[in-house]
Enzyme design. Structure first.
Site, PDB file in Angstrom:
ATOM      1  N   ASP A  93       0.908  -1.231   0.064  1.00 23.48           N
ATOM      2  CA  ASP A  93       0.616  -0.241  -0.496  1.00 23.48           C
ATOM      3  C   ASP A  93       0.596   0.804  -0.120  1.00 23.48           C
ATOM      4  OD1 ASP A  93       1.181   0.072   2.235  1.00 23.48           O
ATOM      5  OD2 ASP A  93      -0.760  -0.166   3.913  1.00 23.48           O
ATOM      6  N   SER A  94       0.261   2.637   0.255  1.00 21.82           N
ATOM      7  CA  SER A  94       1.242   3.696  -0.215  1.00 21.82           C
ATOM      8  C   SER A  94       1.326   4.366   1.217  1.00 21.82           C
ATOM      9  CB  SER A  94       0.501   4.442  -0.639  1.00 21.82           C
ATOM     10  OG  SER A  94      -1.200   5.270  -0.720  1.00 21.82           O
ATOM     11  N   GLY A  95       1.002   3.512   2.375  1.00 18.59           N
ATOM     12  CA  GLY A  95       1.096   4.561   3.350  1.00 18.59           C
ATOM     13  C   GLY A  95       0.164   5.463   3.739  1.00 18.59           C
ATOM     14  N   ASP A 147      -2.628   8.766  -2.355  1.00 19.89           N
ATOM     15  CA  ASP A 147      -4.281   8.582  -2.288  1.00 19.89           C
ATOM     16  C   ASP A 147      -4.591   9.142  -0.790  1.00 19.89           C
ATOM     17  OD1 ASP A 147      -4.566   6.732  -1.687  1.00 19.89           O
ATOM     18  OD2 ASP A 147      -6.343   6.137  -2.558  1.00 19.89           O
ATOM     19  N   ASP A 273      -7.513  -7.747  -0.399  1.00 19.81           N
ATOM     20  CA  ASP A 273      -6.063  -7.956   1.035  1.00 19.81           C
ATOM     21  C   ASP A 273      -7.544  -7.324   2.041  1.00 19.81           C
ATOM     22  OD1 ASP A 273      -5.683  -5.346   2.490  1.00 19.81           O
ATOM     23  OD2 ASP A 273      -6.166  -4.988   0.700  1.00 19.81           O
ATOM     24  N   CYS A 311     -12.198 -28.392   6.580  1.00 19.30           N
ATOM     25  CA  CYS A 311     -11.675 -28.620   6.229  1.00 19.30           C
ATOM     26  C   CYS A 311     -10.169 -29.570   5.835  1.00 19.30           C
ATOM     27  CB  CYS A 311     -10.818 -26.875   7.358  1.00 19.30           C
ATOM     28  SG  CYS A 311      -9.875 -26.312   6.873  1.00 19.30           S
ATOM     29  N   CYS A 313      -6.585 -28.104   6.561  1.00 22.38           N
ATOM     30  CA  CYS A 313      -5.762 -27.407   6.870  1.00 22.38           C
ATOM     31  C   CYS A 313      -4.860 -27.864   8.336  1.00 22.38           C
ATOM     32  CB  CYS A 313      -6.015 -25.752   7.507  1.00 22.38           C
ATOM     33  SG  CYS A 313      -6.588 -25.543   9.440  1.00 22.38           S
ATOM     34  N   CYS A 316      -6.579 -27.845  11.744  1.00 22.21           N
ATOM     35  CA  CYS A 316      -8.299 -29.108  11.483  1.00 22.21           C
ATOM     36  C   CYS A 316      -7.806 -30.902  11.838  1.00 22.21           C
ATOM     37  CB  CYS A 316      -9.840 -28.948  10.112  1.00 22.21           C
ATOM     38  SG  CYS A 316      -9.951 -27.395  10.704  1.00 22.21           S
ATOM     39  N   HIS A 342      -5.608 -21.816  10.429  1.00 23.66           N
ATOM     40  CA  HIS A 342      -6.456 -22.539   9.567  1.00 23.66           C
ATOM     41  C   HIS A 342      -7.837 -21.238   8.840  1.00 23.66           C
ATOM     42  CE1 HIS A 342     -10.943 -23.770   9.544  1.00 23.66           C
ATOM     43  NE2 HIS A 342     -11.268 -22.403   9.860  1.00 23.66           N
TER      44      HIS A 342
END
Lengths: 378, 378
Positions: A93-95, A147, A273, A311, A313, A316, A342
């Site tokens: 990201d730009s901050g 921005d 995200d 699941c 993972c 799990c 998870h």
């Protein structure tokens, strides 16, 4: 001149689409979810587990990395990928978003934003040029323009059209300066613009048109999930997504719940995200196919079931809800670790299922089943 | 009757020896280090990484597990191994050491120890019988008798011989009650006695003789590393280790630094546990071949070297000291995770090297080189 971004759309189902985004550190399949790696790591998970769970790209935060470790350290490692030893793509990201979250501690001028470091109080000045310079040193595969993230509310009043308009126009001018600096740096990666304009459709349209005139590699939708009522997210998304030409990747920033993501894919969004899977994991809030679970709840104290029966993972496959409850109650670091594996697996596997269902032109059915399962709260 | 423990000594170099200890959940090679898994997990590391780094057996804490999750939960999982999903051997302490560390909050009688739960203040009563019952439910491969860990100091005075004698004799009576309860439970695992007696050799001798009369599967040396000057550890160890017959496993409890462990192996000790590698990891104190490193120190801020040039753990293979410094400074959970992997790898790899050098009858040379390297502080 900036490099041309190769974004192939390989299949479509309605407006939803599967794409291949070719970046300098590898190709990612879209729609894609990007785990957030704020200050140089995705919290509570090792990169091996990130990769095993299917992360293709992660997000880094410019402001955090600028403050700590600082650009000299990143430079001596020849970029963020080497510093954190993640050799797949990174978007930064730009901050801007982080600076503005400091609110009264920051002062905005045409030139940029003055603020006090939340680490040590030192005075910092972030400008579009500075943000792009930092992201160039980081060697981010995808650089975001600097921005102003237009808020939903200022103090007690909902932002007016005039305020939102001023903010959006400032962002457009900063977008141009961001692009100029990106070119000056001869940056060989890619740069995305960010559509602002608050909850006013005319401003959103003016924003995307201004960004298209500058000509970015991709377009993000910003300023959503900033405290507004849920229906605004859908309304603005439905309005603005079709205004971004289909040959560009579309990125919905900071969103969101599994349901939000599924709905956004339905509206043609390619990238996401959100801190939700990782942050909520550390608080014991777990996503499952059949609804969300607060693992601290005493009803899980002696629950011998696995967390999510659908699941596969590491968490799990191995542990009972009772064990996860115990780790959360006793505040073990291992609770954060297992929960994070998870939750990220849940998000990344969801993206997998989304891509497959689009490929088979069954996204509608998949979406219906998924949303039904999620709301069943078994 | 209790089961006979099969402990094979397969090679010797001086007094140091390599053994195979056959337990119900597997065979461990000695000398062995047991990572501490206090309340149902070794902190900040997944069992997969524990296994990859060569952990053969871990230690659980009876008192912690009794309080949380409680024995009903462990029982419904059919034992600790299933609850925490560690299918290799587990040794549990008796809870005594932890109770006595509560100091003025506990009251000792002939029957047992009354104390207030540090979790919720509820009144608890731990006896030899209760401790063995708990450890039977846990299904520990090695059960430790419930004893009083004789302190080095009480208030401002060093413990007198009379006080140490009373304490040792109470421990002997409790050892007998522990064994009786172990038999009553028809426990199919193994039980170790603990030699007490403070820093008085005659008391230590009386203690081991009393324990040998009862007849345990193995013998631990307790009451060391309780705040005494370092030379006492060596003195008592050199005195007591030969008094334990060589056909039994000898376990030095709660010790210690790498140097302490090497010295104890030299004196014939087979088993160790200590929180040092894991706790220090979380505080950024790292063990390397060439001395210890406090990774927070600013001299590591831009140090591009790996942590330990001789180490092939996940942390050392992947990351610079600069990155580890950054994670520690920013208080990331990932700092604890990466540091824990390294420190445990350091300890477990050291045990590997010890076993190999004994096997090749080169323990003396290995020991000299190791201690020299460690003190070089490159």
């Amino acid at each position: 001149m900036i490099n041309n971004l190769n974004f192939e759309i390989i299949s479509k189902d309605g407006i939803a689409r599967n794409g291949l985004l070719h970046l300098n550190h590898g190709t990612i399949k879209t729609p894609a979810f990007m785990p957030v790696g704020t200050g140089g790591c995705v919290k509570a998970i090792l990169k091996r587990d990130l990769e095993e769970n299917g992360a293709q790209i992660i997000l880094g935060n410019t402001l955090h990395l600028w403050m700590r470790p600082g650009m000299d350290i990143i430079q001596s490692h020849k970029g963020l990928h080497n510093f954190i030893q993640w050799q797949k793509p990174i978007l930064t990201d730009s901050g801007g978003f982080q600076v503005f979250s400091l609110k009264e501690l920051c002062k905005i001028t045409e030139e940029g934003v003055k603020f006090a470091s939340p680490i040590n109080g030192s005075k910092l000045f972030l400008t579009p040029e500075k943000s792009i310079q930092i992201q160039s040193i980081l060697n981010s595969d995808i650089v975001m323009i600097f921005d102003e993230c237009t808020p939903y509310q200022i103090g007690s009043h909902i932002i007016t059209m005039e305020e939102a308009c001023d903010s959006m126009k400032l962002s457009l001018r900063w977008s141009k300066r961001s692009m100029d600096e990106f070119k000056r740096q001869e940056n060989k990666n890619f740069i995305f613009g960010i559509v602002q304009g608050g909850f006013y459709e005319n401003l959103r349209e003016e924003s995307i048109n201004g960004l298209l005139d500058i000509g970015f590699n991709g377009y993000a939708i910003g300023g959503l999930s900033v405290g507004e009522p849920k229906e605004y997210l859908h309304q603005i998304l439905e309005f603005i997504s079709p205004k971004i030409p289909d040959n560009f990747p579309k990125y919905l920033m900071g969103v969101g719940t599994p349901e939000d993501i599924v709905n956004a894919v339905y509206n043609g969004v390619d990238m996401f995200d959100c801190v939700m899977p990782t942050r909520n994991a550390r608080n014991g809030w777990l996503f499952t196919r059949y609804g969300n679970i607060k693992i601290k709840n005493s009803k899980y104290k002696n629950d011998l079931n696995n967390l999510d029966p659908t699941c596969d993972c590491y968490t799990c496959i191995n542990f009972t809800r009772s064990y996860l409850h115990h780790l959360q109650i006793t505040k073990e670091i291992n609770a954060s670790m297992l929960n994070t594996i998870h939750n990220l697996h849940f998000y990344l596997n969801m993206m997998n299922e989304i891509r497959e269902s689009i490929h088979e032109r069954k996204f509608d059915i998949w979406k219906k089943n998924f949303l039904e399962d999620r709301s069943s709260n078994i």
